[in-house]
Design a protein around this motif. Structure first.
Motif, short mmCIF file in Angstrom:
data_model
loop_
_atom_site.label_atom_id
_atom_site.label_comp_id
_atom_site.label_asym_id
_atom_site.label_seq_id
_atom_site.Cartn_x
_atom_site.Cartn_y
_atom_site.Cartn_z
N ALA A 126 0.86 -1.18 0.00
CA ALA A 126 0.00 0.00 0.00
C ALA A 126 0.89 1.23 0.00
O ALA A 126 1.87 1.28 0.76
CB ALA A 126 -0.88 0.00 1.24
N THR A 127 0.59 2.18 -0.87
CA THR A 127 1.34 3.44 -0.84
C THR A 127 0.34 4.59 -0.77
O THR A 127 -0.74 4.53 -1.36
CB THR A 127 2.22 3.60 -2.10
N GLU A 128 0.74 5.62 -0.01
CA GLU A 128 -0.19 6.73 0.18
C GLU A 128 -0.41 7.51 -1.11
O GLU A 128 -1.49 8.06 -1.33
CB GLU A 128 0.30 7.64 1.30
N ASP A 129 0.62 7.53 -1.99
CA ASP A 129 0.44 8.26 -3.26
C ASP A 129 -0.03 7.33 -4.39
O ASP A 129 -0.14 7.76 -5.54
CB ASP A 129 1.73 8.99 -3.66
N GLY A 130 -0.27 6.07 -4.10
CA GLY A 130 -0.79 5.14 -5.10
C GLY A 130 0.25 4.68 -6.12
O GLY A 130 -0.09 4.06 -7.12
N SER A 131 1.56 4.96 -5.86
CA SER A 131 2.58 4.59 -6.86
C SER A 131 2.86 3.09 -6.90
O SER A 131 3.46 2.60 -7.85
CB SER A 131 3.88 5.38 -6.64
N GLY A 182 0.73 -0.70 -5.66
CA GLY A 182 -0.28 -1.45 -4.91
C GLY A 182 -1.50 -0.61 -4.55
O GLY A 182 -1.86 0.34 -5.25
N HIS A 183 -2.08 -0.96 -3.41
CA HIS A 183 -3.29 -0.27 -2.94
C HIS A 183 -2.97 1.20 -2.65
O HIS A 183 -1.95 1.52 -2.05
CB HIS A 183 -3.75 -0.99 -1.66
N SER A 184 -3.85 2.09 -3.08
CA SER A 184 -3.66 3.51 -2.80
C SER A 184 -4.30 3.80 -1.44
O SER A 184 -5.53 3.83 -1.33
CB SER A 184 -4.30 4.33 -3.92
N GLY A 185 -3.49 3.97 -0.43
CA GLY A 185 -4.01 4.17 0.92
C GLY A 185 -3.05 3.59 1.93
O GLY A 185 -1.85 3.52 1.67
N ARG A 186 -3.58 3.19 3.06
CA ARG A 186 -2.72 2.75 4.16
C ARG A 186 -2.66 1.23 4.28
O ARG A 186 -3.60 0.54 3.89
CB ARG A 186 -3.23 3.35 5.46
N VAL A 187 -1.58 0.77 4.88
CA VAL A 187 -1.39 -0.67 5.05
C VAL A 187 -2.43 -1.26 6.00
O VAL A 187 -2.75 -2.45 5.95
CB VAL A 187 0.08 -0.95 5.51
N THR A 188 -2.99 -0.41 6.85
CA THR A 188 -4.04 -0.88 7.77
C THR A 188 -5.28 -1.36 6.99
O THR A 188 -5.97 -2.27 7.44
CB THR A 188 -4.44 0.25 8.75
N ASP A 189 -5.53 -0.75 5.82
CA ASP A 189 -6.65 -1.22 4.98
C ASP A 189 -6.40 -2.68 4.57
O ASP A 189 -7.30 -3.50 4.56
CB ASP A 189 -6.78 -0.38 3.69
N LEU A 190 -5.12 -2.96 4.24
CA LEU A 190 -4.77 -4.33 3.81
C LEU A 190 -4.88 -5.32 4.96
O LEU A 190 -5.26 -6.47 4.77
CB LEU A 190 -3.34 -4.35 3.25
N LEU A 191 -4.54 -4.85 6.17
CA LEU A 191 -4.63 -5.75 7.33
C LEU A 191 -6.09 -6.11 7.60
O LEU A 191 -6.41 -7.28 7.85
CB LEU A 191 -3.99 -5.10 8.57
N ARG A 192 -6.96 -5.10 7.55
CA ARG A 192 -8.40 -5.36 7.77
C ARG A 192 -8.90 -6.42 6.79
O ARG A 192 -9.55 -7.39 7.17
CB ARG A 192 -9.18 -4.06 7.56
N GLN A 193 -8.51 -6.24 5.52
CA GLN A 193 -8.93 -7.17 4.45
C GLN A 193 -8.39 -8.59 4.73
O GLN A 193 -9.14 -9.57 4.65
CB GLN A 193 -8.36 -6.63 3.15
N ALA A 194 -7.11 -8.68 5.09
CA ALA A 194 -6.49 -10.00 5.31
C ALA A 194 -7.13 -10.70 6.51
O ALA A 194 -7.32 -11.91 6.50
CB ALA A 194 -4.99 -9.85 5.51
N LEU A 195 -7.45 -9.93 7.55
CA LEU A 195 -8.06 -10.56 8.73
C LEU A 195 -9.52 -10.92 8.48
O LEU A 195 -10.04 -11.86 9.09
CB LEU A 195 -7.92 -9.64 9.95
#
Ligand SMILES: Cc1cc2nc3c(=O)[nH]c(=O)nc-3n(C[C@H](O)[C@H](O)[C@H](O)COP(=O)(O)OP(=O)(O)OC[C@H]3O[C@@H](n4cnc5c(N)ncnc54)[C@H](O)[C@@H]3O)c2cc1C
Ligand code: FES
Length: 286
Positions: free
Chosen positions: A187-192, A194-207
């Motif tokens: 996850a990258t904040e500027d969207g360069s 993977g996911h555009s946003g925070r790594v916490t979004d990815l953790l929520r999804q994985a859990l």
């Protein structure tokens, strides 16, 4: 860590720390303020995932006198056996004076090193899904764990690595994780990347995919706190590795104390850096 050096480690007991000198083999610019330091050391006892070393701030005798005096804590990103020696890889960001001097160290010069230090991560059980979440320099603490988890849990479907940064350049060591063959999500904040946003979004999804997974986190305090809250809301066990400033690294200066446990403080250098996220009193960390 390579199988060769890991064999020296008893599974239950980390090796005793040593004070050694290591030769700089390479000190490479990895883009932005990121660098990769490769050191060759004799008599290195081998480390466990999550342990660290205190490195001299730059090559020994390169800076005048004893300024700066104090060593800097660095995660042991990767270890391997080369001939009769150990090769240690450190990924670091140039932050202040000590790491700027480290960036000037040249092949052939010598770095002072004390390690391995600290309590390692508890490794996942056989077949248990591990979710490793890294941000900033914290990413460097997770590679060896990812490598071990992959071997222990049986494959990419049980080892997920979630990396977050402001932009793609700041995703420290991302190519190394990619080459490991783990389930890698960025996850990258500027969207360069993977996911555009925070790594916490990815953790929520994985859990949400697997609430029984075990979570491991290393990164900036705000990120670790947010990850701990997400993990606990899913009732997943969560280990965090705190990156407090350290002056000595082995329990003498008391400078690394963190609010851990029901009351009082624990020393991040020798009672951590890895703690159960439920034990950390996050609201008391500035
Ligand atoms: C366990 C651990 C692992 C880490 N792994 C990595 C890694 O792999 N890669 C990476 O890039 N960074 C890592 N860091 C962060 C890294 O140690 C810092 O970025 C680095 O120390 C900054 O040093 P500097 O001289 O560049 O910065 P500055 O901000 O100029 O220096 C920090 C100064 O503060 C002093 N100081 C800090 N805390 C105390 C204290 N409690 N008491 C007295 N003096 C203190 C230091 O000795 C030093 O003089 C890790 C930190 C920890 C705790
Ligand atoms: S860094 Fe000195 S006691 Fe922890």
């Amino acid at each position: 860590m390579s199988s060769e050096t890991s064999q020296q480690n008893d599974e239950a007991t980390p090796n005793r720390p040593v004070r050694i000198r290591a030769d700089v083999v390479e000190n490479r610019d990895e883009g932005g303020v990121n660098r990769r330091l490769r050191l060759r050391a004799h008599d290195w006892p081998g480390s466990r995932p999550g342990q660290f070393a205190m490195l001299s701030p730059g090559a020994l005798f390169a800076a005048g006198g004893f300024d700066p005096l104090l060593p800097r804590p660095m995660a042991l990103f990767r270890e391997s056996a080369v001939d009769a020696a150990s090769e240690l890889e450190i990924l670091y960001k140039i932050h202040g004076r000590g790491t700027a001097l480290l960036a000037e160290a040249l092949p052939g010069q010598v770095i002072g090193l004390v390690g391995p230090l600290g309590i390692p991560f508890p490794e996942p059980e056989q077949g248990e899904r591990a979710i490793l979440v890294g941000g900033g320099t914290g990413i460097a603490s997770l590679f060896d764990l990812a490598q071990r988890a992959l071997g222990r849990t049986g494959g990419a479907d049980t080892t997920s690595v979630l990396l977050g940064a402001r932009n793609a350049i700041d995703l420290l060591g991302v190519g190394d994780f990619e080459a490991l063959g783990v389930d890698l999500r960025c996850a990258t904040e500027d969207g360069s990347r993977g996911h555009s946003g925070r790594v916490t979004d990815l953790l929520r999804q994985a859990l949400d995919e697997d609430p029984d997974a075990r979570v491991y986190v290393c990164g900036p305090t705000a990120m670790m706190r947010a990850c701990a809250e997400i993990a606990l809301s899913h009732e997943a066990s969560c280990s965090v590795s705190l990156e407090n400033g350290m002056a000595c690294g082995f329990g003498v200066c008391l400078g690394c104390a963190a609010p851990v446990g029901e009351v009082g403080y624990q020393l991040v250098c020798c009672e951590g850096p890895v703690f159960d996220a439920r034990q950390v009193r996050w609201e008391e960390i500035p």
